[in-house]
Design a protein around this motif. Structure first.
Motif, mmCIF file in Angstrom:
data_model
loop_
_atom_site.group_PDB
_atom_site.id
_atom_site.type_symbol
_atom_site.label_atom_id
_atom_site.label_comp_id
_atom_site.label_asym_id
_atom_site.label_seq_id
_atom_site.Cartn_x
_atom_site.Cartn_y
_atom_site.Cartn_z
ATOM 1 N N GLU A 1 3.094 40.182 49.669
ATOM 2 C CA GLU A 1 4.262 38.751 50.066
ATOM 3 C C GLU A 1 5.524 39.398 49.736
ATOM 4 O OE1 GLU A 1 2.802 36.090 47.236
ATOM 5 O OE2 GLU A 1 1.946 34.854 48.572
ATOM 6 N N GLY B 1 10.505 38.274 47.457
ATOM 7 C CA GLY B 1 9.291 38.459 46.509
ATOM 8 C C GLY B 1 9.409 39.691 45.587
ATOM 9 N N PRO C 1 7.206 34.468 45.434
ATOM 10 C CA PRO C 1 7.103 35.337 46.959
ATOM 11 C C PRO C 1 8.206 34.760 47.712
ATOM 12 C CG PRO C 1 5.401 33.638 46.702
ATOM 13 C CD PRO C 1 6.005 33.647 45.157
#
Length: 467
Positions: free
Chosen positions: A337, A368, A374
């Motif tokens: 992410e 992130g 994230p």
């Protein structure tokens, strides 16, 4: 520093939340939409939610998308600048985007209108620092103003579009997605544009009448060309441009024409793309108006003399003005992410008629960075504006004529570290640090005319809410 008005706006902004929650409770009590329980307020995209389904119906069925955002921030000059002081700035944005095909069956037609309500607690951060690079990209004269209002027609499956109306150049030209993580205004509409174009150019908070054409010969390539009214302040403006066009309704057609063009190349933009995405741009601008020479003028007999000469009657006028620029915005790493993105922009303009002749900025964004966060983004940015040799030569002449110590303008550099904390999809809290070297390009301090404005250290906190 007066925050009462900001608190009042926040309280008013909370009223729709109470109304929306009331409707949700009533719907649940009546057994309506029992299969689709309202999500938690911390998960919905906007603070006020879907207005009991009305928001979705307006957009999907009628093509009307309503946006209401509020940005509030406090920025404090902790060291240097013109004065050590804190300031509050706020901006309420109301926008309506309309698909005319859904609304009235007009295929390929879309419209957009944005109105701002801008306010502050007195002096803003730019007035406290005295820099070319405005510490805040929402800084503007307190007022309620029309910003943009345009109609766009798309052709050939959106490969060609024509837009005309009240336009802002910073909506589409020299933009970079990574730099949006920064607060300083120079990372949006760069300082070289704001300083060299008449009245700051067609950019926040002064849009201006214009027309834009976009052609996309392929998904990767796009060509942009636009013409704007040359002076967004309007004719015969002898005050600050924002004062002359206080409500955004001057609709200026003065100051000649400003032409802008840009070539864009985008790679790996699709969801299935194997490589890392990137965007590359080359562009330029040309203004048809006359621009004052930064070094020379004319005396009473028509001789060319320095603007520092006591006999000077006015500056030389140069016909036209121009600039060229390039942009790189590239993802360099992506995993899970998280991602790392970099951007670089640079621009050149002629030295004889401009305060800034060369500009470059760049930075890196970490998305992130922290585990379990994230959507948070940490961004570092740096910008450098080089004062033109002609402007610096005028300072040397001023020093020679006066005989007293006088700073020579050379450059301004701005550094920023900012963290966007995604509290909820509709709420971002953003602590920010900035350090500005040679504010104004090493200009004299009004309180100490023989010495330049000191380097400024600025700390702030911004809150952005989508209603």
């Amino acid at each position: 520093m007066r925050l009462g008005r900001a608190n009042l706006l926040f309280m008013v902004g909370m009223l729709p939340v109470l109304v929306a929650n009331t409707f949700d409770v009533r719907a649940e009590e009546n057994g309506k939409d029992s299969a689709k329980k309202p999500r938690s307020i911390w998960e919905q995209e906007t603070l006020t939610g879907d207005w009991g389904g009305a928001r979705t119906v307006l957009k999907d069925k009628h093509g009307i998308d309503v946006t209401l955002n509020y940005i509030g921030e406090t920025l404090a000059v902790l060291q240097g600048g013109l004065r050590r002081a804190a300031s509050y700035e706020g901006r309420l944005e109301f926008s309506i985007d309309t698909s005319l095909e859904k609304l009235i069956g007009w295929r390929g037609g879309i419209t957009h209108v944005t109105v701002f309500q801008i306010h502050n607690g007195g002096r803003n951060a730019a007035e406290n620092v005295g820099s070319i690079a405005d510490p805040s990209n929402i800084d503007a004269l307190p007022t309620t103003r029309l910003f943009t209002a345009w109609l766009q027609q798309n052709f050939m499956d959106d490969r060609i579009s024509i837009r005309f109306g009240q336009l802002a150049g910073d909506d589409e030209f020299i933009t970079t997605a990574t730099a949006t993580g920064l607060i300083n205004g120079t990372f949006g509409w760069p300082g070289i544009f704001a300083s060299n174009m008449t009245s700051g150019g067609p950019a926040y908070p002064l849009a201006t009448p214009g027309a834009r054409v976009q052609v996309k010969p392929s998904p990767e390539f796009a060509l942009l060309a636009a013409v704007f009214s040359g002076d967004p302040a309007g004719p015969h403006c002898n005050d600050e441009p924002q004062v002359c066009n206080k409500y955004g309704t001057t609709f200026s057609f003065s100051g000649g024409a400003l032409w802008m063009g840009e070539m864009q190349y985008s790679v790996n933009q699709g969801k299935q793309a194997m490589g890392l995405p990137g965007v590359y741009k080359l562009g330029g601008w040309y203004a048809t108006a006359d621009f004052a020479d930064q070094h020379f003028g004319l005396d009473g007999s028509g001789r060319v003399v320095s603007l520092a000469d006591p006999l000077v009657r006015g500056p030389l006028n140069r016909s036209g003005n121009w600039g060229v620029y390039g942009v790189v915005d590239q993802t360099v790493w992506r995993g899970g992410e998280g991602s790392i993105n970099i951007f670089v922009r640079s621009s050149l303009s002629p030295a004889d008629r401009n305060i800034i002749s060369y500009y470059i900025d760049g930075g890196v964004g970490f998305k992130g960075l922290l585990p379990g966060r994230p959507d948070d983004v940490l961004t570092l940015g740096a910008a450098y504006a080089h004062i033109s040799r002609d402007a610096a030569a005028l300072d040397r002449d001023t020093l020679a004529f006066s005989g007293a110590p006088y700073p020579i303008r050379d450059q301004e550099a701005a550094f920023e570290l900012s963290y966007q904390l995604q509290v909820a999809p509709w709420w971002i809290v953003q602590p920010d640090l900035q350090y500005i070297i040679h504010p104004g390009g090493n200009v004299p301090d009004p309180g100490r005319p023989n010495a330049p404005v000191k380097n400024a250290f600025v700390a702030g906190l911004r809150s952005a809410v989508k209603f």
